[in-house]
Scaffold this active site. Structure first.
Site, mmCIF file in Angstrom:
data_model
loop_
_atom_site.group_PDB
_atom_site.id
_atom_site.type_symbol
_atom_site.label_atom_id
_atom_site.label_comp_id
_atom_site.label_asym_id
_atom_site.label_seq_id
_atom_site.Cartn_x
_atom_site.Cartn_y
_atom_site.Cartn_z
ATOM 1 C CG ASP A 99 11.482 -5.364 3.165
ATOM 2 O OD1 ASP A 99 11.345 -6.185 2.229
ATOM 3 O OD2 ASP A 99 10.829 -4.350 3.738
ATOM 4 C CG ASP A 204 9.553 -5.060 -1.880
ATOM 5 O OD1 ASP A 204 8.801 -4.169 -1.219
ATOM 6 O OD2 ASP A 204 9.959 -4.422 -3.094
ATOM 7 C CD GLU A 262 4.524 -4.731 -0.673
ATOM 8 O OE1 GLU A 262 4.132 -3.353 -0.426
ATOM 9 O OE2 GLU A 262 5.300 -5.181 -1.343
ATOM 10 C CG HIS A 339 7.801 0.916 4.406
ATOM 11 N ND1 HIS A 339 7.395 -0.005 4.730
ATOM 12 C CD2 HIS A 339 8.434 1.144 3.207
ATOM 13 C CE1 HIS A 339 7.570 -0.980 3.841
ATOM 14 N NE2 HIS A 339 8.227 -0.103 2.851
ATOM 15 C CG ASP A 340 5.349 1.155 1.060
ATOM 16 O OD1 ASP A 340 6.342 1.878 0.842
ATOM 17 O OD2 ASP A 340 5.297 0.003 0.824
HETATM 18 O O1 TEU Z 1 5.897 -1.721 -2.187
HETATM 19 C C1 TEU Z 1 5.257 -2.202 -3.218
HETATM 20 C C2 TEU Z 1 3.808 -1.435 -3.285
HETATM 21 O O2 TEU Z 1 3.290 -1.249 -2.070
HETATM 22 C C3 TEU Z 1 3.051 -1.759 -4.278
HETATM 23 O O3 TEU Z 1 3.488 -1.286 -5.284
HETATM 24 C C4 TEU Z 1 2.475 -3.052 -4.431
HETATM 25 O O4 TEU Z 1 3.109 -3.924 -4.770
HETATM 26 C C5 TEU Z 1 1.098 -2.623 -5.333
HETATM 27 O O5 TEU Z 1 0.422 -1.792 -4.975
HETATM 28 C C6 TEU Z 1 0.356 -4.155 -5.206
HETATM 29 O O6 TEU Z 1 -0.929 -4.027 -6.012
HETATM 30 C C7 TEU Z 1 7.242 -2.079 -1.946
HETATM 31 C C8 TEU Z 1 7.800 -1.423 -0.702
HETATM 32 O O7 TEU Z 1 7.104 -1.646 0.537
HETATM 33 C C9 TEU Z 1 8.024 0.009 -1.089
HETATM 34 O O8 TEU Z 1 8.455 0.705 -0.023
HETATM 35 C C10 TEU Z 1 9.097 0.013 -2.070
HETATM 36 O O9 TEU Z 1 8.932 1.441 -2.902
HETATM 37 C C11 TEU Z 1 8.425 -0.636 -3.523
HETATM 38 O O10 TEU Z 1 8.101 -2.005 -2.947
HETATM 39 C C12 TEU Z 1 9.458 -0.950 -4.283
HETATM 40 O O11 TEU Z 1 10.480 -1.811 -4.054
#
Ligand code: TEU
Ligand code: CA
Length: 566
Positions: A99, A204, A262, A339-340
């Site tokens: 990641d 990420d 992502e 995990h989110d």
């Molecule tokens: O998550 C980012 C995230 O899920 C959202 O902010 C996304 O980018 C947004 O809703 C898109 O519209 C990642 C990780 O998965 C998370 O665990 C971290 O907290 C975050 O990035 C910050 O690094």
């Protein structure tokens, strides 16, 4: 480098390292712990791991705040442990995607320290640092943007009138991809791991690498603090596609690696092609968020439990749309949760039908178009927490900010607790439940976060493995089916959803000369009827005893599912 697209036939598995397996009794999962579970993963059949960040980090956001990309968080082990993980995984036919966080660093990263200490340094240009604005004698942030973690997207640099941008936690300053030197730093990091043998990246928060560099106020409605949550100011912006092209040309093209971005919310599949299409994309796949939260649970503090209902039609439409636009043009990953998110079993499944619903969810995901990613623990039926105190959520900075915000809005702690138990990402971050030993076999010490007590009621890997009808034994069989070349041949057919407007059942078919492969799954906790006019040739998967099929109509029991050839 000729890309072999090996990930198309892979079955992915997401590991949250902090909570997976502790090896030294300090209560924190670690890399030797993961190594000790590689046989488990091989037997399960997954062959592509996405491991959440393992770099050095002050752990404000559990590793997404990186303070040194070239070293492993000592709580997780050493670089030698990581190299051993690669070797041991590869020896078992398992690939590893790490990641990589390229949208921000930790505020404890030497780049950021240097940027603050020396305004004329190169590193100053790695970040977005802007003067605040003075309104009625009061110093305010440069604009009214709100970040993802419920605060202003700007933090003041102590002793100055300057602020830095952080769309996540204030300990995670955003980096400026417009700066070529900064970009080179990330290319170097990526090459370092690819040269070591890493098979790819989960990138990420990739959607956010480009920002609206005018930094003008948003005209979106503002909250009680005058902040506007206008993610378009820092999502999917045009300049980012140029950065990604350069990343591809300078790095990704030179390795047979997978790059999975992502990109999340508000992204249409048409736009997704700009990231990942075979002809003009720069990366291989993107995670979308369209099949997450399809039950109205997101932000649902005001809703009763009865109001949280899976939108089965909405899910099918989302899967169908992504398939229709991406099929033949781009690869894509599939997932229910990570995990989110809260646990999918608690979201779309049913605690009263844990076994059947976990199997149904798995079956639907495994045989769709795309590369499925299971989240660790879903294969043993792990579900949301039953925490009784807000303190139990203190590990997550997002949750901490949420609690403060909801309190300020006047919600009672009881309401907030109920909300977090339903919606918090902490739900997915409790220790993996291995067996009936104290702390579910996760650690011999004190776990950094409370275990879910249901490990004593059979929700653990060992009990699961001993039961022939368990979720994990079904999962193992289903995953091997997904990897079976015969099934893959059938899956190459045209995908069609059956009765897409049926409110309760997810059913689809892959059709080709090789035959028809059907998935049928009742997504409700009550019986439903479903017409089926084909003659069944083979039943590969089924989560009940005898099937109830009469006069071309199935009576599907709660979460009953099939994988059929007809
Ligand atoms: O998550 C980012 C995230 O899920 C959202 O902010 C996304 O980018 C947004 O809703 C898109 O519209 C990642 C990780 O998965 C998370 O665990 C971290 O907290 C975050 O990035 C910050 O690094
Ligand atoms: Ca440990």
């Amino acid at each position: 480098m000729n890309k072999t697209h090996w990930w198309r036939d892979a079955v992915g598995y997401i590991i949250y390292p902090q909570s997976f397996q502790d090896s030294n009794g300090d209560g924190i999962g670690d890399i030797p712990g993961i190594i000790s579970r590689l046989d488990y993963l091989r037997d399960l059949g997954v062959n592509l791991l996405w491991i959440c960040p393992i770099f050095a980090s002050p752990m404000d956001d559990n590793g997404y705040d990186v303070s040194d990309y070239y070293s492993i968080n000592p709580a997780y082990g050493t670089m030698d442990d990581f190299r051993r993980l690669l070797t041991e995984a590869h020896a078992r036919g398992i690939r590893i995607a790490i990641d990589l966080v390229m949208n921000h660093t930790s505020d404890e990263h030497p780049w950021f320290r240097k940027a603050l200490a020396d305004p004329s340094s190169e590193e100053r240009g790695y970040y977005y640092i802007r003067k605040g604005k003075t309104v009625n004698g009061k110093l305010l942030p440069p604009n009214n943007w709100k970040g993802f973690f419920a605060t202003s997207a700007w933090e003041r640099i102590p002793g100055t009138d300057d602020f830095y941008l952080h769309i996540f936690s204030k300990k995670m300053p955003d980096v400026n991809w417009g700066n070529p030197k900064l970009r080179e730093q990330y290319y170097k990091i990526a090459r370092f791991y690819l040269d070591m043998g890493v098979d790819g990246f989960r990138l990420d928060a990739l959607a956010h690498l480009g920002k609206d560099q005018t930094f003008a106020d948003s005209d979106f409605p503002v909250d009680e603090n005058g902040l506007a949550f206008d993610t378009g100011r820092f999502s999917n912006r045009n300049d980012l596609f140029g950065y990604l092209r350069e990343f591809r040309e300078k790095v990704l093209d030179h390795y047979d690696c997978v790059a999975i971005g992502e990109v999340g919310g508000d992204l249409s599949p048409e736009k997704a092609l700009d990231y990942s299409s075979y002809d003009h994309g720069s990366i291989d796949m993107v995670f979308n968020f369209d099949t997450a939260w399809s039950n109205g649970a997101y932000g649902s503090i005001d809703k009763s439990d009865e109001e949280i209902v899976t939108d089965v039609v909405g899910l099918k439409r989302a899967f169908e749309r992504w398939y229709r636009i991406c099929n033949g043009k781009a690869d894509m990953p599939l997932y229910w949760d990570n995990h989110d998110h809260p646990r999918v079993l608690s979201q779309y499944g049913s605690l009263a039908h844990r076994n059947e619903s976990a199997k149904a969810l798995l079956t639907v995901l495994l045989f769709l178009y795309g590369t499925p990613f299971l989240y660790n623990g879903d294969e043993i039926g792990m579900s949301n927490v039953t925490y009784t105190s807000l303190d139990d959520f203190a590990n997550d900075c997002g949750n901490r900010n949420d609690i403060a915000e909801k309190r300020a809005q006047g919600y009672s702690d009881e309401q907030i607790l109920k909300y977090l138990c339903r919606c918090s990402r902490t739900n997915a971050r409790t220790p993996f439940q291995w067996n009936r030993e104290p702390n579910a076999g996760f650690t011999t010490g004190n776990p950094f976060i409370k275990v879910n007590e249901n490990y004593l009621q059979g929700v653990n890997a060992l009990d699961e493995m001993e039961d022939p009808w368990s979720i994990i034994n079904y999962a193992q069989y289903a995953i091997w089916k997904r990897r079976d070349p015969e099934i893959q041949k059938l899956m190459n057919g045209k995908l069609t959803f059956l009765e897409i407007e049926n409110p309760d059942v997810i059913a689809y078919v892959h059709e080709s000369e090789a035959g028809k492969l059907f998935v049928i799954a009742n997504m409700r906790d009550h019986d439903v009827r479903f017409p089926f006019y084909y003659s069944v040739e083979d039943c590969y998967l089924h989560n009940y005893g005898e099937a109830l099929l009469q006069d071309h109509v199935f009576t599907l029991r709660p979460f009953e599912c099939f994988l059929l050839k007809a």
